[in-house]
Design a protein around this motif. Sequence first.
Motif, PDB file in Angstrom:
ATOM      1  N   ILE A 197      48.692  37.151  43.106  1.00 26.44           N
ATOM      2  CA  ILE A 197      48.723  38.611  43.261  1.00 26.44           C
ATOM      3  C   ILE A 197      50.098  39.115  42.802  1.00 26.44           C
ATOM      4  N   GLU A 246      44.302  38.577  39.026  1.00 26.13           N
ATOM      5  CA  GLU A 246      43.539  37.972  40.111  1.00 26.13           C
ATOM      6  C   GLU A 246      42.198  37.453  39.608  1.00 26.13           C
ATOM      7  N   ILE A 297      48.097  39.998  54.104  1.00 28.91           N
ATOM      8  CA  ILE A 297      49.019  38.881  54.341  1.00 28.91           C
ATOM      9  C   ILE A 297      48.776  38.234  55.705  1.00 28.91           C
ATOM     10  N   PHE A 345      35.664  45.861  49.901  1.00 29.87           N
ATOM     11  CA  PHE A 345      37.042  45.817  49.408  1.00 29.87           C
ATOM     12  C   PHE A 345      37.316  47.188  48.811  1.00 29.87           C
ATOM     13  N   PHE A 386      41.997  46.264  53.946  1.00 35.20           N
ATOM     14  CA  PHE A 386      41.481  46.581  52.599  1.00 35.20           C
ATOM     15  C   PHE A 386      39.978  46.349  52.484  1.00 35.20           C
ATOM     16  N   TYR A 392      45.954  31.478  43.376  1.00 31.70           N
ATOM     17  CA  TYR A 392      45.361  32.815  43.323  1.00 31.70           C
ATOM     18  C   TYR A 392      46.543  33.775  43.330  1.00 31.70           C
ATOM     19  N   GLN A 435      47.241  46.831  43.749  1.00 33.99           N
ATOM     20  CA  GLN A 435      46.056  45.975  43.924  1.00 33.99           C
ATOM     21  C   GLN A 435      45.171  46.045  42.686  1.00 33.99           C
ATOM     22  N   GLN A 465      37.411  39.660  43.648  1.00 34.04           N
ATOM     23  CA  GLN A 465      38.804  39.872  44.036  1.00 34.04           C
ATOM     24  C   GLN A 465      38.937  39.626  45.533  1.00 34.04           C
ATOM     25  N   GLU A 466      39.982  38.894  45.873  1.00 30.99           N
ATOM     26  CA  GLU A 466      40.252  38.601  47.282  1.00 30.99           C
ATOM     27  C   GLU A 466      41.134  39.726  47.848  1.00 30.99           C
ATOM     28  N   GLN A 467      40.804  40.167  49.062  1.00 30.57           N
ATOM     29  CA  GLN A 467      41.582  41.270  49.655  1.00 30.57           C
ATOM     30  C   GLN A 467      43.037  40.847  49.860  1.00 30.57           C
ATOM     31  N   LEU A 468      43.216  39.625  50.283  1.00 32.39           N
ATOM     32  CA  LEU A 468      44.548  39.059  50.458  1.00 32.39           C
ATOM     33  C   LEU A 468      45.517  39.898  51.282  1.00 32.39           C
ATOM     34  N   GLN A 485      44.377  29.157  47.218  1.00 35.15           N
ATOM     35  CA  GLN A 485      45.742  29.069  47.702  1.00 35.15           C
ATOM     36  C   GLN A 485      46.554  30.198  47.085  1.00 35.15           C
ATOM     37  N   LEU A 486      47.675  30.502  47.711  1.00 37.09           N
ATOM     38  CA  LEU A 486      48.541  31.500  47.090  1.00 37.09           C
ATOM     39  C   LEU A 486      49.327  30.932  45.917  1.00 37.09           C
TER      40      LEU A 486
END
Lengths: 775, 189
Positions: free
Chosen positions: A703, A684, A190, A355, A242, A701, A676, A185-188, A697-698
């Motif tokens: 969320i 995710e 922003i 994470f 995160f 990927y 999350q 999982q990517e923290q992402l 990329q958003l």
Amino acid sequence: MPSSRTLKPAPVSVGVSIPKLEAGEKVTGRARYVDDIAVPGVLHGRTVRSTVARGRIIRVELDPAFDWRGVVIADHKDIPGENVVALIADDQPLLAADEIRHAEEPILLVAHEDAERAEAARMAVRVEVEPLPAALTVEDALARTALVHGDDNVFKEITIERGDVERGLAESDLVVEGEYRTGWQEQLYIENNGMIAERDGDGLLVRGSLQCPYYVHKALMRIFALAPDRVRVIQTVTGGGFGGKEEYPSMIGGHAALLAWKSGRPVKIVYDRLEDIAATTKRHPSVTRMRVGVMKNGRLVAVDADILMDGGAYVTLSPVVLSRGAIHAAGAYRWRDARIHARAVATHTPPNGAFRGFGAPQTLFATECHLDRIAERLGMDPLALRLANAVRIGDVTPTGQVLKESVGAVDVLTRTAAMADWTRTRERLTRENAAAAAHETRRHRRRAAAPRPGSAPAPSARRLRRGIGLSLALHGAGFTGSGEVRLASRAAISLGADGRPVILTANTEIGQGTITAFSQLVGEALGVPPSFVIVHDPDTRAVPDSGPTVASRTVMVVGGLLEQCARAMRERLELFAETPIAGADEFRRVAKRFLRERGPLKIERQYEKPPGITWDDDTYRGDAYSVFSYAGCAVEVEVDLDTGETTVLNVATAHDIGRAIHPVLAAGQVEGGTVQALGWALLEDVRWKDGRVWNHQLTNYIIPTSADTPPIHVEFVDDPYTYGPRGAKGVGELPMDTPAPAVVAAIAHATGVRADEIPVTPERLLAALAAREKS
Amino acid sequence: MSRIAVTFTLNGARRRVRVAPMKRLLDVLREDCALTGTKEGCGEGECGACTVLIDGRAANSCLIPAVHADGATLVTVEGLARRGGALSALQQAFVTMGGAQCGICTPGILVSAQELLLRSRGRVPGDAEVREALAGNLCRCTGYQKIVDAVRAAAREAMPARARAARRAPKARATAKARRTAKRARRAR
């Protein structure tokens, strides 16, 4: 002076949701994040990375057709000190010198005053690599198809044992087995990762988006062979962390600093989203096999868990992620016998890291899913099974820790069930699902009898099912085992020249509310309003090392130190003034007089473990955490049987975090963590191709958006903890633990299909539904 | 490189900038106009951190060449406060209700919410309506609950007192509830 506090009541702020202190800057656009800071003469740094997972660097070539004027270039040979990003082990280089161990590994740095030229320069570097066979999966690594680490590709192995598991399993009425998988999982956050470095006299100044200034400080000292006082690290306003800005900023900070060191110019490196997702750390994926022995009446007897986590190519934080995962694998339940065996495995993939939850969500996912499987096998209500086995005061965990106080497991379960109206909702949904199925069968028969060719199915023909699921978790607050003792955090309060108290810690505001909660705790202890308290920027030149901003430790551990500092400061000032102090005006007057007559005042306190806590790192026995927080969570979902899509309709969650210092901020932590976790459970999905993330990329990927997110109902169960400030325990990570298994349980209730792997994407769920149809 | 003159009204003031033909509006705002409140989160129109109002409509400034904004009226987060700099009801609601955590998405969210409030003047948008309006703005901190609550609170604040009173009347509430129930029923089908 025992009477001083009773003369004038202190202003109450703890427990009250005052406006978030720095929010005014954030809603007006005035807050300066790293990319908002204008630095005269700054160069923009870019990172040349490996495109292969494993190999040997043969040659680095600068395209002769490119105009290299004004481009600063740095590689490993430019490093004045050691080529290492210091963390737990010293295995990760700042820049690859010879061997490539994972795709996206940094090899060379370029910088130019024009960001576009810098990017063009990056593209004009050609790295010739001799590719070598790589171990990209845990299975390959354990089979030693290629060696990443040592001679067995195992970074860390942990065994926790209590009682006799084999006997326990043999004596149980029923042994239930299962295997559970969780993905990366990517923290992402922003705000992408970014740092600015410049020479500062004969040293370095590095500013940026980060959680742990002293981690970066330590890493830079090694990279540049500089004494502590010649490296200065300052956190800028940080747009989310995160865990994703726990260790990686040391890497970026080192890169920016190396370019600055070489060029003598300030250098800014701010990643774009593609680079951030592709190169920085993710949540460790996991595989957990469970064997549980249970009696017919639902009493849990023995648990045997075997855990694998993929650490990636370097050690980074994997040993401690694994440790937290292993300790939490038994869940919030009472066991007579337990054996937990856990390994962090090395693969040729970008290192995974911190994470939110730090290994615990992975193992708790397995435990909670398994509890539901057991309930199904026993024909027992999942709530009843949990209530019967949830830990209570006096129970003992697999590491031998006696739970002495503030054990809210039963309370949070009961509250959660009440909020969700568990029993009736579950029965109603079961009824409705049966009715929907019957209706569809009738319609199907009718259609079969009188087909209407060409007519598209009406919207009402959607085959929908609803379900509700529930879960329970515990989460240890603070560093694991002897971690807090080793950190020996120091926090301080000083008096500013204007007579206001100044909080000095290295703990960062990353959105969660550090500034506000610290100000409340200190303000209340000093008898002044929180807005009167100043929180110093985390700047290693000015603040003591109060440890990293991780592990749900900020309020409980560092807030506790600050409360001690504040009490001591108040006592000192009241003794000096020979009168009790209440209110900002009085405080300021006394403080200014103190500064005039006695000089500066700074009070510092260092962490000491609460009484009666012991831990043995070698045997993994003792008090793994000074205390645990607890959460229950009920999730209602709707599943479309034809598309496989799962919509979350409702979440109810009760948390025991001791006492909430700021109920709105605490609820914000719970709601954010919950969403999350819903993303981790359903959406995710990090996809890999040849050791590289291809959906970086958003657009691909995904969320959760506001439209995907249901209302979330949060309640706190008040159960103060003696050794937390004002009774507080940790909250940050806990909400990440419960939603995923509750989602899986709800899908099982809705469809009868149990997903043992998350994310439960539509593809995965459809495959499971199809498999059931066939069998 | 040849540059093009672009003129627009930015937060109430006329601005004229000379920009490279394909320079993104986002970069012009941040670099040429030194308004760094508008953020970049992805650069491809997915996260909404760069949302600004162009002639009253929310748009991702990372996807728009600045030349397209020639003659337009632009509002960024810096233009949301009341005259004199006091926070607007919307901004204040975010501060008091926990709508901003790390704050990086906040400018874009506020701008999108502002568009919604302008559109639904005199009426408090429903929970689902707010969620739909903000679906182009990603937030990783809050789980959206407090953002939705804050936007609705600000809308309530902005309503004329008479409308507020009418809303509080049992009849109005019953209607709203009936609407919600009907909507749920529609969705369930």
